[in-house]
Design a protein around this motif. Structure first.
Motif, mmCIF file in Angstrom:
data_model
loop_
_atom_site.group_PDB
_atom_site.id
_atom_site.type_symbol
_atom_site.label_atom_id
_atom_site.label_comp_id
_atom_site.label_asym_id
_atom_site.label_seq_id
_atom_site.Cartn_x
_atom_site.Cartn_y
_atom_site.Cartn_z
ATOM 1 N N PRO A 248 0.820 -1.212 0.000
ATOM 2 C CA PRO A 248 0.000 0.000 0.000
ATOM 3 C C PRO A 248 0.857 1.266 0.000
ATOM 4 C CG PRO A 248 -0.820 -1.593 1.600
ATOM 5 C CD PRO A 248 0.509 -2.102 1.131
ATOM 6 N N ALA A 249 0.317 2.301 -0.641
ATOM 7 C CA ALA A 249 0.993 3.597 -0.712
ATOM 8 C C ALA A 249 0.401 4.549 0.311
ATOM 9 C CB ALA A 249 0.832 4.181 -2.119
ATOM 10 N N LEU A 250 1.087 5.672 0.508
ATOM 11 C CA LEU A 250 0.515 6.754 1.299
ATOM 12 C C LEU A 250 -0.825 7.158 0.677
ATOM 13 C CD1 LEU A 250 3.728 8.959 1.702
ATOM 14 C CD2 LEU A 250 2.742 7.432 3.420
ATOM 15 N N GLY A 251 -1.849 7.237 1.496
ATOM 16 C CA GLY A 251 -3.164 7.596 0.988
ATOM 17 C C GLY A 251 -3.998 6.426 0.525
ATOM 18 N N SER A 252 -3.509 5.205 0.643
ATOM 19 C CA SER A 252 -4.305 4.033 0.258
ATOM 20 C C SER A 252 -5.547 3.921 1.133
ATOM 21 C CB SER A 252 -3.468 2.759 0.389
ATOM 22 O OG SER A 252 -2.422 2.734 -0.557
ATOM 23 N N GLU A 253 -6.602 3.384 0.571
ATOM 24 C CA GLU A 253 -7.839 3.201 1.312
ATOM 25 C C GLU A 253 -7.703 1.986 2.233
ATOM 26 O OE1 GLU A 253 -11.574 4.131 2.673
ATOM 27 O OE2 GLU A 253 -10.316 5.274 1.267
ATOM 28 N N GLY B 236 -5.311 7.356 15.593
ATOM 29 C CA GLY B 236 -4.374 8.155 16.370
ATOM 30 C C GLY B 236 -2.967 8.177 15.839
ATOM 31 N N ALA B 237 -2.638 7.325 14.877
ATOM 32 C CA ALA B 237 -1.281 7.305 14.331
ATOM 33 C C ALA B 237 -1.076 8.490 13.403
ATOM 34 C CB ALA B 237 -1.027 6.000 13.589
ATOM 35 N N ARG B 238 0.028 9.190 13.591
ATOM 36 C CA ARG B 238 0.356 10.353 12.789
ATOM 37 C C ARG B 238 1.810 10.238 12.318
ATOM 38 N NH1 ARG B 238 -4.283 10.569 13.723
ATOM 39 N NH2 ARG B 238 -5.559 12.262 14.597
ATOM 40 N N PRO B 239 2.130 10.877 11.200
ATOM 41 C CA PRO B 239 3.542 10.899 10.791
ATOM 42 C C PRO B 239 4.424 11.412 11.927
ATOM 43 C CG PRO B 239 2.156 11.736 9.014
ATOM 44 C CD PRO B 239 1.256 11.555 10.211
ATOM 45 N N GLY B 240 5.521 10.711 12.159
ATOM 46 C CA GLY B 240 6.408 11.050 13.272
ATOM 47 C C GLY B 240 6.221 10.158 14.477
ATOM 48 N N ASP B 241 5.115 9.399 14.511
ATOM 49 C CA ASP B 241 4.890 8.427 15.581
ATOM 50 C C ASP B 241 5.597 7.117 15.257
ATOM 51 O OD1 ASP B 241 3.214 10.292 16.784
ATOM 52 O OD2 ASP B 241 1.369 9.381 16.006
ATOM 53 N N PHE C 109 4.541 7.126 8.638
ATOM 54 C CA PHE C 109 4.642 8.143 7.602
ATOM 55 C C PHE C 109 3.282 8.608 7.095
ATOM 56 C CE2 PHE C 109 8.391 5.459 7.487
ATOM 57 C CZ PHE C 109 9.426 6.383 7.509
ATOM 58 N N ALA C 110 2.192 7.944 7.547
ATOM 59 C CA ALA C 110 0.857 8.250 7.034
ATOM 60 C C ALA C 110 -0.142 8.317 8.179
ATOM 61 C CB ALA C 110 0.404 7.178 6.041
#
Length: 438
Positions: free
Chosen positions: A70-75, A152-157, A301-302
């Motif tokens: 899966p890529a960044l932004g995948s459903e 709750g997961a964010r880039p940088g976590d 990263f996503a």
């Protein structure tokens, strides 16, 4: 050697019932690994048998990609809360690939496996030509399930992935060497790699002029490997040993592919999304220590992390030298937890690089080309080794409070660095820093 010749269906069920079930013990603590691999009491068809997680994710054709991650932004195909557990029915690519006929029923029948013992989801994936038009020469082999959105997961976590149980879905696997790859493969120009002669290349030199997917085009070799009860009741893989009988080795189930979305979406077959090379987002990391009871930390990263998994293994030796491990479908249960900076819930290195942990050791990881081949593929083991050592030093200095020069001395005196694999384009090395020393 057929399944029925090796153990027979009834005997397999008796052996499975006799082995201790690890599920409850493993779920009680993320770092309490099972004493021995556990076989199910039945073929683990979708939704059949024990399911340990709060959530269940089957590998339907709508919930997998074949050869790409899966890529960044995948459903996402599933959304869960941080700390939830999820059971994933993973599917091995062995037995369904083009050079094996893309027909698991026929392929495994040649080795004595009845149709009822072939996984229904594997059959469905292999037959879905409309959804999986594949290029055998370019696409990755792995059936990848996901992605899973973790709230709750964010880039940088960091996403903390705890392996709670790994149940073989079938009592057999396959070890393959294909595409002219492996530790003893020919170079692109047809010559031998440094250190060996052309006569020492493995597998044998391929037959030229064959069509795509023909095993003889590459000299492909697939070795069917049944499972049976071995010494001291441990479930073991069985291989022929010529006239001297057979060789057996214990199973060590683990997921070869565990990762989070890392690369931007491009074409569906973008090389940066190919399932073969591991990246900073994990992926085809292929570290045999990451079985039940282990923990894998991944930088996020996503939004939602977008966790995925695939490439189930029944066993693998360090280096994975022939190209594949003993590949076999697993029912894998994970706990997925979001870790924030400053919480102390994840090693500091993990906020920028994959990091492993077992009950007994910390595993700093080094990859030869962690950016996903953005600047050309690098498969130099020396590069992977240097990064593993630097990551180990960072962990010892910042998490264990050691002076960096003393930590360097400690690594030289007491830490083993192992080759994860040499066959995934991006090579890998990991260290074993033993907790008992601390």
């Amino acid at each position: 050697m057929s399944v029925s010749q090796t153990y027979g269906r009834r005997n397999f069920l008796r052996v499975a019932a006799a082995l201790t079930s690890a599920g409850g013990a493993v779920l009680a603590g993320a770092h309490r690994a099972a004493a021995s691999p556990t076989l199910p009491k039945e073929i683990l068809q979708p939704r059949k048998g024990p399911i340990h997680g709060r959530h269940y994710l089957p590998s339907t054709t709508e919930q997998v990609t074949w050869g790409y991650v899966p890529a960044l932004g995948s459903e996402p195909v599933l959304r869960i809360r941080s700390g939830d557990t999820v059971t994933v029915d993973t599917v091995s690519h062995e037995g369904i690939l083009e050079d094996q006929g893309r027909d698991p029923v026929a392929y495994f029948a040649r080795h004595g496996v009845p149709r009822s013992d072939v996984l229904q989801d594997a059959i469905a994936i292999a037959r879905d030509y409309d959804r999986t038009p594949r290029d055998f020469d370019l696409d990755g082999p792995h059936v990848v399930t996901g992605p899973i959105h973790v709230a709750g997961a964010r880039p940088g976590d960091v996403l903390k992935v705890e392996m709670l149980s790994m149940l073989p879905r079938v009592p057999y696997g396959v070890v393959s060497s294909r595409h002219g790859k492996g530790a003893l493969a020919r170079q692109a120009n047809g010559g031998a790699p440094d250190g060996i002669t052309l006569e020492e290349v493995m597998p044998p030199v391929a037959t030229d002029g064959r069509p795509t997917g023909d095993p003889l085009r590459y000299g492909n070799v697939s070795v069917f490997t049944p499972v049976r009860r071995g010494r001291k009741g441990v479930a073991s893989g069985v291989l022929k040993r010529g006239r001297k009988g057979e060789v057996t080795f214990p199973l060590n189930p683990f997921m070869g592919v565990m990762g989070v979305a890392f690369a931007e979406a491009g074409r569906p077959t973008d090389p940066l999304l190919n399932s073969i090379p591991p990246t900073l987002g994990g992926g085809n990391i292929d570290i045999a220590h990451l079985g039940a009871g282990a923990t894998f930390y991944l930088p996020v990263f996503a939004e939602g992390a977008l966790f995925y998994t695939g490439d189930p293994h029944h066993a693998m030796g360090g280096g994975e030298v022939a190209l594949t491990a003993m590949e076999g479908s697993l029912r894998a249960t994970f706990r997925l937890t979001v870790c924030k900076k400053g919480s102390g819930d994840a090693p500091s290195v993990a906020f920028r690089y994959p990091f492993g942990e077992t009950e007994d050791a910390w595993l700093p990881i080094g990859l030869s080309d962690p950016d996903g081949s953005r600047n050309g593929q690098v498969n130099d083991l020396d590069v992977a080794m240097r990064r593993a050592v630097v990551n180990a030093l960072d962990f010892l200095e910042h998490d264990q409070g050691m002076d960096r020069a003393v930590a360097y001395a400690y690594l030289s005196a007491a830490t083993d660095f192992e080759i994860s694999q040499v066959v995934d384009r991006t090579t890998g090395v990991h260290g074993l820093i033993r907790k008992e020393h601390f």
